[in-house]
Design a protein around this motif. Structure first.
Motif, PDB file in Angstrom:
ATOM      1  N   PRO A   1     -13.650   1.103  -0.049  1.00 43.81           N
ATOM      2  CA  PRO A   1     -12.903   0.834  -0.949  1.00 43.81           C
ATOM      3  C   PRO A   1     -13.237   1.233  -2.277  1.00 43.81           C
ATOM      4  O   PRO A   1     -14.553   1.023  -2.490  1.00 43.81           O
ATOM      5  CB  PRO A   1     -12.668  -0.808  -0.667  1.00 43.81           C
ATOM      6  CG  PRO A   1     -13.886  -1.101  -0.094  1.00 43.81           C
ATOM      7  CD  PRO A   1     -14.377  -0.124   0.788  1.00 43.81           C
TER       8      PRO A   1
ATOM      9  N   GLN B   1     -11.983  -5.587   1.021  1.00 43.70           N
ATOM     10  CA  GLN B   1     -12.931  -4.999  -0.035  1.00 43.70           C
ATOM     11  C   GLN B   1     -14.410  -4.655   0.597  1.00 43.70           C
ATOM     12  O   GLN B   1     -15.495  -4.907   0.057  1.00 43.70           O
ATOM     13  CB  GLN B   1     -13.204  -5.623  -1.296  1.00 43.70           C
ATOM     14  CG  GLN B   1     -12.022  -5.832  -2.065  1.00 43.70           C
ATOM     15  CD  GLN B   1     -11.667  -4.496  -2.600  1.00 43.70           C
ATOM     16  OE1 GLN B   1     -12.303  -3.893  -3.510  1.00 43.70           O
ATOM     17  NE2 GLN B   1     -10.584  -3.866  -2.259  1.00 43.70           N
TER      18      GLN B   1
ATOM     19  N   PRO C   1       0.792  -1.248  -0.008  1.00 46.49           N
ATOM     20  CA  PRO C   1       0.102  -0.113   0.026  1.00 46.49           C
ATOM     21  C   PRO C   1       0.736   1.275   0.197  1.00 46.49           C
ATOM     22  O   PRO C   1       1.878   1.231   0.625  1.00 46.49           O
ATOM     23  CB  PRO C   1      -0.807  -0.178   1.216  1.00 46.49           C
ATOM     24  CG  PRO C   1       0.050  -1.154   2.253  1.00 46.49           C
ATOM     25  CD  PRO C   1       0.641  -1.870   1.102  1.00 46.49           C
TER      26      PRO C   1
ATOM     27  N   GLU D   1      -6.330  -1.879  -7.097  1.00 43.84           N
ATOM     28  CA  GLU D   1      -6.743  -1.649  -5.812  1.00 43.84           C
ATOM     29  C   GLU D   1      -6.484  -0.281  -4.807  1.00 43.84           C
ATOM     30  O   GLU D   1      -5.373   0.089  -4.992  1.00 43.84           O
ATOM     31  CB  GLU D   1      -6.074  -2.821  -4.671  1.00 43.84           C
ATOM     32  CG  GLU D   1      -6.361  -4.322  -5.176  1.00 43.84           C
ATOM     33  CD  GLU D   1      -6.039  -5.364  -4.318  1.00 43.84           C
ATOM     34  OE1 GLU D   1      -6.374  -5.700  -3.290  1.00 43.84           O
ATOM     35  OE2 GLU D   1      -4.695  -5.629  -4.893  1.00 43.84           O
TER      36      GLU D   1
ATOM     37  N   LEU E   1      -9.362  -2.227   2.464  1.00 41.90           N
ATOM     38  CA  LEU E   1      -8.497  -2.414   1.159  1.00 41.90           C
ATOM     39  C   LEU E   1      -8.557  -4.116   1.148  1.00 41.90           C
ATOM     40  O   LEU E   1      -8.883  -4.671   0.027  1.00 41.90           O
ATOM     41  CB  LEU E   1      -7.048  -1.882   1.295  1.00 41.90           C
ATOM     42  CG  LEU E   1      -6.551  -1.852  -0.098  1.00 41.90           C
ATOM     43  CD1 LEU E   1      -7.177  -1.276  -1.263  1.00 41.90           C
ATOM     44  CD2 LEU E   1      -5.051  -1.213   0.071  1.00 41.90           C
TER      45      LEU E   1
ATOM     46  N   VAL F   1      -8.410   2.464  -1.763  1.00 40.15           N
ATOM     47  CA  VAL F   1      -9.318   2.801  -0.935  1.00 40.15           C
ATOM     48  C   VAL F   1      -9.399   4.245  -0.581  1.00 40.15           C
ATOM     49  O   VAL F   1      -8.296   4.876  -0.577  1.00 40.15           O
ATOM     50  CB  VAL F   1      -9.101   1.882   0.496  1.00 40.15           C
ATOM     51  CG1 VAL F   1      -7.739   2.256   0.847  1.00 40.15           C
ATOM     52  CG2 VAL F   1     -10.144   2.048   1.558  1.00 40.15           C
TER      53      VAL F   1
END
Length: 262
Positions: A134, A101, A69, A142, A98, A144
């Protein structure tokens, strides 16, 4: 937070009604030069749209890069520092949202026991409430959206639903931004490929004219020189073209011979 008023009804014009929030997201996609700038503008728009005079919000956006991340954007320094702090702990409500989800809500960080190190640090920075939603991007990426409020318990069910709806619309906009970025990259790659092909064709023409050889023989000589130089074919082609620029026939022939025999 204060009570939110529903948007006014669309006029009877027969046109599809678009909310101010959706219009703002559409403008972000159209005006952003790349995905990074889109995310930065998104964080600012989220903070301003979802805040009220009673409880202002700070917004950060975290994305997964190289399986880790990273803070991609923030509405202000506080949001960025909170996101970076959580990434340093490698756990917290936003990272949990994250991974799972799903929306994660911390109404009062002083009462939260799931992430004691992070929530303690967030409390020390004056944060009382955290909401992480998210961005649903399928397999494209991906990410958030992290919302921070200073007052504990300041997010009502309506506030949470509004934030979720905003992020859902933002997900669609981000998907479009990613696709546009991909198209721009493809266009850039195509332009670069066409430029390389043009340079190579020019070099082949030069060799054919100077060496009085066929097209295949010219390509062979250019490829052999490229391999000997251990350079890309386009780079060798540029050297060939440059070798004859601004020179007379005799000088051009000598220079070309030196390039191809190097």
């Amino acid at each position: 937070m204060s009570q939110r008023q529903p948007n006014s009804n669309p006029e009877d014009s027969g046109e599809q009604w678009i909310s101010a929030e959706d219009r703002g997201l559409q403008e972000l996609v159209l005006n952003s030069v790349d995905v990074s700038s889109f995310l930065q503008e998104l964080s600012v728009l989220a903070a301003s749209t979802l805040s009220t005079t009673v409880s202002p919000l700070h917004c950060g956006v975290t994305v997964v890069r190289h399986r880790k991340p990273a803070v991609a954007a923030s509405s202000d320094h506080l949001a960025r520092s909170l996101d970076e702090l959580q990434n340093g702990f490698e756990d917290g409500p936003c990272l949990t949202a994250l991974r799972r989800q799903e929306t994660i809500l911390v109404q009062d960080v002083s009462m939260e026991r799931r992430w004691p190190e992070y929530t303690g640090a967030a409390r020390d920075r004056g944060i009382g409430c955290i909401l992480a939603v998210p961005l649903h991007l399928s397999d494209e990426a991906e990410a958030v959206v992290n919302l921070y409020a200073e007052k504990p318990g300041s997010l009502s069910p309506l506030d949470i639903a509004t934030a979720q709806n905003f992020v859902a619309n933002a997900s669609k906009s981000l998907k479009l931004a990613l696709k546009l970025a991909g198209l721009r990259d493809t266009s850039d790659d195509l332009a670069a490929a066409m430029k390389s092909r043009a340079m190579i064709d020019m070099a082949v023409g030069v060799i054919m004219a100077q060496k009085r050889c066929t097209h295949d023989e010219a390509i062979y000589q250019l490829t052999r020189s490229s391999s000997a130089r251990n350079t890309r074919l386009r780079e060798t082609a540029a050297v060939v073209v440059g070798a004859i620029s601004g020179r007379g026939a005799a000088g051009a022939g000598d220079n070309l011979r030196m390039v191809l025999e190097t």
